[in-house]
Scaffold this motif. Structure first.
Motif, PDB file in Angstrom:
ATOM      1  N   ASP A  74       0.831  -1.217   0.000  1.00  0.00           N
ATOM      2  CA  ASP A  74       0.000   0.000   0.000  1.00  0.00           C
ATOM      3  C   ASP A  74       0.863   1.265   0.000  1.00  0.00           C
ATOM      4  OD1 ASP A  74      -2.297  -1.509   0.023  1.00  0.00           O
ATOM      5  OD2 ASP A  74      -2.426  -1.554   2.212  1.00  0.00           O
ATOM      6  N   GLY A  75       1.925   1.236  -0.775  1.00  0.00           N
ATOM      7  CA  GLY A  75       2.758   2.428  -0.949  1.00  0.00           C
ATOM      8  C   GLY A  75       3.739   2.692   0.184  1.00  0.00           C
ATOM      9  N   ARG A  76       3.740   1.838   1.223  1.00  0.00           N
ATOM     10  CA  ARG A  76       4.645   2.083   2.356  1.00  0.00           C
ATOM     11  C   ARG A  76       5.667   0.968   2.465  1.00  0.00           C
ATOM     12  NH1 ARG A  76       0.304   1.969   5.322  1.00  0.00           N
ATOM     13  NH2 ARG A  76       1.275   0.392   6.656  1.00  0.00           N
ATOM     14  N   ASN A  77       6.898   1.329   2.822  1.00  0.00           N
ATOM     15  CA  ASN A  77       7.911   0.311   3.073  1.00  0.00           C
ATOM     16  C   ASN A  77       7.685  -0.235   4.488  1.00  0.00           C
ATOM     17  OD1 ASN A  77      10.158  -1.280   3.350  1.00  0.00           O
ATOM     18  ND2 ASN A  77      11.598   0.433   3.566  1.00  0.00           N
ATOM     19  N   ILE A  78       7.223  -1.475   4.579  1.00  0.00           N
ATOM     20  CA  ILE A  78       6.877  -2.020   5.901  1.00  0.00           C
ATOM     21  C   ILE A  78       8.109  -2.343   6.735  1.00  0.00           C
ATOM     22  CG2 ILE A  78       4.653  -2.960   5.121  1.00  0.00           C
ATOM     23  CD1 ILE A  78       6.146  -5.773   5.368  1.00  0.00           C
ATOM     24  N   ASN A  79       9.294  -2.305   6.088  1.00  0.00           N
ATOM     25  CA  ASN A  79      10.516  -2.550   6.863  1.00  0.00           C
ATOM     26  C   ASN A  79      11.004  -1.300   7.594  1.00  0.00           C
ATOM     27  OD1 ASN A  79      10.686  -5.227   6.329  1.00  0.00           O
ATOM     28  ND2 ASN A  79      12.134  -5.040   4.633  1.00  0.00           N
ATOM     29  N   HIS A  80      10.280  -0.197   7.384  1.00  0.00           N
ATOM     30  CA  HIS A  80      10.658   1.050   8.064  1.00  0.00           C
ATOM     31  C   HIS A  80      10.480   0.872   9.566  1.00  0.00           C
ATOM     32  CE1 HIS A  80      10.739   5.279   9.155  1.00  0.00           C
ATOM     33  NE2 HIS A  80      11.345   5.472   7.987  1.00  0.00           N
ATOM     34  N   LYS A  81      11.429   1.400  10.335  1.00  0.00           N
ATOM     35  CA  LYS A  81      11.407   1.153  11.786  1.00  0.00           C
ATOM     36  C   LYS A  81      10.173   1.741  12.464  1.00  0.00           C
ATOM     37  CE  LYS A  81      14.568   4.990  12.468  1.00  0.00           C
ATOM     38  NZ  LYS A  81      15.912   5.403  12.788  1.00  0.00           N
ATOM     39  N   LYS A  82       9.518   2.742  11.813  1.00  0.00           N
ATOM     40  CA  LYS A  82       8.345   3.340  12.445  1.00  0.00           C
ATOM     41  C   LYS A  82       7.036   2.653  12.050  1.00  0.00           C
ATOM     42  CE  LYS A  82      10.175   7.931  13.282  1.00  0.00           C
ATOM     43  NZ  LYS A  82      10.247   9.319  12.809  1.00  0.00           N
ATOM     44  N   GLU A  83       7.137   1.583  11.276  1.00  0.00           N
ATOM     45  CA  GLU A  83       5.925   0.875  10.859  1.00  0.00           C
ATOM     46  C   GLU A  83       5.169   0.347  12.086  1.00  0.00           C
ATOM     47  OE1 GLU A  83       4.670   0.580   7.857  1.00  0.00           O
ATOM     48  OE2 GLU A  83       3.092  -0.868   8.319  1.00  0.00           O
ATOM     49  N   ASN A  84       3.845   0.581  12.105  1.00  0.00           N
ATOM     50  CA  ASN A  84       3.022   0.083  13.213  1.00  0.00           C
ATOM     51  C   ASN A  84       2.726  -1.405  12.961  1.00  0.00           C
ATOM     52  OD1 ASN A  84       0.805  -0.716  14.791  1.00  0.00           O
ATOM     53  ND2 ASN A  84       0.114   1.414  14.992  1.00  0.00           N
ATOM     54  N   LEU A  85       3.362  -2.264  13.753  1.00  0.00           N
ATOM     55  CA  LEU A  85       3.263  -3.704  13.480  1.00  0.00           C
ATOM     56  C   LEU A  85       1.862  -4.256  13.732  1.00  0.00           C
ATOM     57  CD1 LEU A  85       6.659  -5.160  14.737  1.00  0.00           C
ATOM     58  CD2 LEU A  85       5.990  -4.427  12.458  1.00  0.00           C
ATOM     59  N   SER A  86       1.162  -3.669  14.672  1.00  0.00           N
ATOM     60  CA  SER A  86      -0.188  -4.140  14.962  1.00  0.00           C
ATOM     61  C   SER A  86      -1.108  -3.881  13.767  1.00  0.00           C
ATOM     62  CB  SER A  86      -0.681  -3.421  16.218  1.00  0.00           C
ATOM     63  OG  SER A  86      -2.015  -3.726  16.426  1.00  0.00           O
ATOM     64  N   THR A  87      -1.012  -2.685  13.207  1.00  0.00           N
ATOM     65  CA  THR A  87      -1.812  -2.351  12.022  1.00  0.00           C
ATOM     66  C   THR A  87      -1.392  -3.229  10.842  1.00  0.00           C
ATOM     67  OG1 THR A  87      -1.767  -0.090  12.815  1.00  0.00           O
ATOM     68  CG2 THR A  87      -2.573  -0.408  10.576  1.00  0.00           C
ATOM     69  N   LEU A  88      -0.060  -3.394  10.695  1.00  0.00           N
ATOM     70  CA  LEU A  88       0.450  -4.213   9.589  1.00  0.00           C
ATOM     71  C   LEU A  88      -0.111  -5.634   9.665  1.00  0.00           C
ATOM     72  CD1 LEU A  88       2.467  -4.777   7.229  1.00  0.00           C
ATOM     73  CD2 LEU A  88       4.138  -5.423   8.974  1.00  0.00           C
ATOM     74  N   ARG A  89      -0.084  -6.211  10.870  1.00  0.00           N
ATOM     75  CA  ARG A  89      -0.504  -7.615  11.004  1.00  0.00           C
ATOM     76  C   ARG A  89      -2.016  -7.768  10.922  1.00  0.00           C
ATOM     77  NH1 ARG A  89       4.227  -8.660  15.397  1.00  0.00           N
ATOM     78  NH2 ARG A  89       5.900  -8.718  13.837  1.00  0.00           N
ATOM     79  N   SER A  90      -2.764  -6.683  11.124  1.00  0.00           N
ATOM     80  CA  SER A  90      -4.216  -6.738  10.867  1.00  0.00           C
ATOM     81  C   SER A  90      -4.459  -6.768   9.367  1.00  0.00           C
ATOM     82  CB  SER A  90      -4.914  -5.504  11.440  1.00  0.00           C
ATOM     83  OG  SER A  90      -4.730  -5.453  12.804  1.00  0.00           O
ATOM     84  N   ASN A  91      -3.646  -5.992   8.672  1.00  0.00           N
ATOM     85  CA  ASN A  91      -3.823  -5.879   7.221  1.00  0.00           C
ATOM     86  C   ASN A  91      -3.237  -7.076   6.475  1.00  0.00           C
ATOM     87  OD1 ASN A  91      -4.503  -4.584   4.782  1.00  0.00           O
ATOM     88  ND2 ASN A  91      -2.394  -3.876   4.556  1.00  0.00           N
ATOM     89  N   VAL A  92      -2.213  -7.687   7.058  1.00  0.00           N
ATOM     90  CA  VAL A  92      -1.569  -8.843   6.437  1.00  0.00           C
ATOM     91  C   VAL A  92      -1.737 -10.039   7.389  1.00  0.00           C
ATOM     92  CG1 VAL A  92       0.551  -9.732   5.402  1.00  0.00           C
ATOM     93  CG2 VAL A  92       0.105  -7.278   5.373  1.00  0.00           C
ATOM     94  N   GLY A  93      -2.819 -10.771   7.219  1.00  0.00           N
ATOM     95  CA  GLY A  93      -3.130 -11.889   8.122  1.00  0.00           C
ATOM     96  C   GLY A  93      -2.264 -13.098   7.814  1.00  0.00           C
ATOM     97  N   MET A  94      -2.117 -13.970   8.787  1.00  0.00           N
ATOM     98  CA  MET A  94      -1.282 -15.150   8.565  1.00  0.00           C
ATOM     99  C   MET A  94      -1.920 -16.391   9.188  1.00  0.00           C
ATOM    100  SD  MET A  94       2.790 -15.343   8.955  1.00  0.00           S
ATOM    101  CE  MET A  94       3.750 -16.525   8.053  1.00  0.00           C
ATOM    102  N   VAL A  95      -1.834 -17.486   8.447  1.00  0.00           N
ATOM    103  CA  VAL A  95      -2.363 -18.769   8.940  1.00  0.00           C
ATOM    104  C   VAL A  95      -1.231 -19.784   8.835  1.00  0.00           C
ATOM    105  CG1 VAL A  95      -4.014 -20.611   8.441  1.00  0.00           C
ATOM    106  CG2 VAL A  95      -4.737 -18.225   8.271  1.00  0.00           C
ATOM    107  N   PHE A  96      -1.103 -20.602   9.881  1.00  0.00           N
ATOM    108  CA  PHE A  96       0.053 -21.515   9.945  1.00  0.00           C
ATOM    109  C   PHE A  96      -0.347 -22.954   9.620  1.00  0.00           C
ATOM    110  CE2 PHE A  96       0.847 -17.853  12.580  1.00  0.00           C
ATOM    111  CZ  PHE A  96       2.099 -17.460  12.166  1.00  0.00           C
ATOM    112  N   GLN A  97       0.697 -23.796   9.641  1.00  0.00           N
ATOM    113  CA  GLN A  97       0.520 -25.200   9.265  1.00  0.00           C
ATOM    114  C   GLN A  97      -0.512 -25.918  10.135  1.00  0.00           C
ATOM    115  OE1 GLN A  97       4.276 -27.175   9.346  1.00  0.00           O
ATOM    116  NE2 GLN A  97       3.438 -29.134   8.707  1.00  0.00           N
ATOM    117  N   ARG A  98      -0.337 -25.811  11.449  1.00  0.00           N
ATOM    118  CA  ARG A  98      -1.270 -26.488  12.357  1.00  0.00           C
ATOM    119  C   ARG A  98      -2.333 -25.499  12.781  1.00  0.00           C
ATOM    120  NH1 ARG A  98      -0.785 -31.393  13.519  1.00  0.00           N
ATOM    121  NH2 ARG A  98       1.166 -32.439  13.026  1.00  0.00           N
TER     122      ARG A  98
END
Lengths: 268, 240
Positions: free
Chosen positions: A86-110
């Motif tokens: 979404d136009g932002r470099n998520i590796n930037h140190k000021k990236e809000n990880l909580s917002t990022l992980r809401s927007n980029v969901g993850m599902v694991f093996q188990r």
């Protein structure tokens, strides 16, 4: 000349920004002294399913974990390069990880449902975001379970504990939990390797439906699964991106010999 | 006979792909059938323009074969079909070769009109059209049977080739007799004989496709068996 079959073949190297969900630029990652990802550059198309394939230890799970910065949780990890979402470099140190992980969901093996009711599992993330109104939560739970094709099976027992569900249902519940936050990207790390073949097909069919709502990136050991479900496939070897193209081409006429050897089981 | 349900897979996209594949074979068959109808009309009315159109249109048939073959390859690579799905795809890959060859036979017959080499003998021309009509009917029946994967219809169509073969043999003898005391160049006669042979071959290609239909429905290879044995074998399978 008459075209009998329609094929989409996006030019991944020149994918316009509006069609790009994730842009990876010169990504390198180290765990301590170990150089795990080498100069990865790729554009992942929006509203498509992209599969990452390769041998164990090739870096595919590490790469997918970069897309919501899960590698930050590993000691001694160092990341260089840019990942644009979404136009932002998520590796930037000021990236809000909580917002990022809401927007980029993850599902694991188990499947990892929390030891609480089906309802509470699905609205767990929403409650963390401070949403408390019952009507909003009810709607969100219903919508997420419908999208995850689980609603009809659990609508009469939403307040039963989630651990009573079967493996396939639990995995769909976990997907619903991620979907409740309306992510634009869903990362699936070996989502069906703990499931039986028919349940696997159900989850794969779900993925095909879900791409209407979000972009999906899947890591899988199972090449047949990558071939079945994905629109685009990236083959990684020892941390390098060897080949990345539409899945029709990659599985019928790969350009690199290394890819051909891997997908035909000639890997030495 | 076991019914083949193409649209009952968990994967909806696989259902669609198989249905599209089958529809595309029907479209190709329909195209070739129309080519034969147009060619017979061109012969009956001595219409080189229509025959020329048939010759040009064969490129479309060739392209359809390539595209369907490529799609079969793609589905095998991506879906890893098994059992009846695998048989269907393999058989489609074979059937389109026969359909494309029918197109080539029709093209050869159409060239008889564009080269103005139609037989002067009215009886030969009439018999040629008669065999052509029978081949067209057989082709129609074959594609109908394929659309429904109807084994009984396929066996019925299979039988019709006997009539084409005997008509062809009769016409061949008659034509050989005419050749002997005709003053026309031998190469013109050869062109006519090749065209007659092409019409007869269309019947054989239809027979091949009928055998493929039985292979799909029964899962057994019934090629290279005479009709009596084929029917008997199928009767045995039905009893068991």
């Amino acid at each position: 000349m008459l075209k009998l079959f329609e094929r989409e073949q996006l030019n991944l190297a020149k994918l316009p920004a509006e069609q790009t969900a994730i842009e990876v630029r010169d990504l390198n990652l180290w765990f301590g002294d170990k150089h795990v990802l080498h100069n990865i550059t790729m554009r992942i198309p929006r509203h498509r399913i992209t599969a990452l394939i390769g041998q164990s230890g090739c870096g595919k799970s590490t790469l997918i974990s970069c897309f919501n910065r899960m590698n930050d949780l590993i000691d001694n990890s160092l990341t260089e390069g840019e990942i644009i979402i979404d136009g932002r470099n998520i590796n930037h140190k000021k990236e809000n990880l909580s917002t990022l992980r809401s927007n980029v969901g993850m599902v694991f093996q188990r499947p990892n449902p929390f030891p609480m009711s089906i309802y509470d599992n699905v609205c767990y993330g929403l409650r963390l975001q401070g949403i408390k109104q019952r009507r909003l939560l009810d709607d969100a739970v219903e919508q997420a379970l419908i999208k995850a094709v689980l609603w009809d099976e659990v609508k009469d027992r939403l307040f039963e504990t989630a651990t009573t569900l079967s493996g396939g249902q639990q995995q769909r519940l976990v997907i619903a939990r991620a979907l409740a936050l309306k992510p634009s990207i869903l990362l699936l790390d070996e989502p069906t390797s703990a499931l039986d073949p028919l349940t696997t097909l159900t989850i794969e069919e779900l993925m095909a439906d879900l791409k209407k709502h979000c972009t999906i990136v899947i890591v899988t050991h199972n090449m047949q699964q990558a071939a079945r479900v994905s629109d685009y496939t990236a083959f990684l070897h020892q941390g390098e991106l060897v080949e990345y193209s539409d899945s029709d081409t990659l599985f019928t006429l790969p350009h690199k010999k290394q890819t051909e050897d891997y997908i035909t089981g000639r890997y030495g | 006979m076991r019914q083949l349900a193409l649209n009952t897979h968990i994967s909806g996209r696989f259902n669609i792909e198989l249905e599209n594949l089958r529809n595309s074979v029907m479209a190709m068959g329909g195209e070739v059938e129309q080519q034969l109808v147009d060619t017979l009309k061109a012969i009956a009315t001595n219409h080189p323009g229509l025959a020329e159109k048939v010759i040009l249109n064969d490129l479309k048939v060739n392209s359809m074969e390539s595209q369907i073959d490529e799609e079969c390859l793609r589905i095998i690579a991506k879906r890893h079909p098994t059992a009846s799905d695998l048989r269907l795809i393999m058989i489609i890959s074979k059937a389109i070769t026969d359909i494309e060859r029918m197109g080539d036979e029709i093209e050869r017959i159409a060239k008889l009109v564009t080269k103005q080499k139609l037989p002067a003998d009215v009886a030969i021309k009439a018999s040629m059209l008669s065999i052509g009509q029978q081949a067209a009917a057989m082709m129609r029946g074959t594609f109908d049977a394929f659309a429904r994967l109807d084994e009984d219809a396929a066996l019925e169509v299979y039988d019709q080739d006997n009539s084409i073969d005997s008509e062809y043999k009769r016409l061949l003898n008659y034509t050989a007799g005419e050749m002997a005391h005709s003053g026309e160049p031998m190469e013109d006669w050869l062109e006519i004989l090749w065209a007659l042979r092409s019409l007869e071959r269309i019947g054989d290609r239809c027979k091949n496709i009928c055998e493929y239909i039985v292979s799909i429905t029964r899962g057994r290879d019934v090629r290279h068996m005479p009709l009596e044995n084929l029917q008997q074998k199928l009767d045995d399978l039905s009893d068991s």
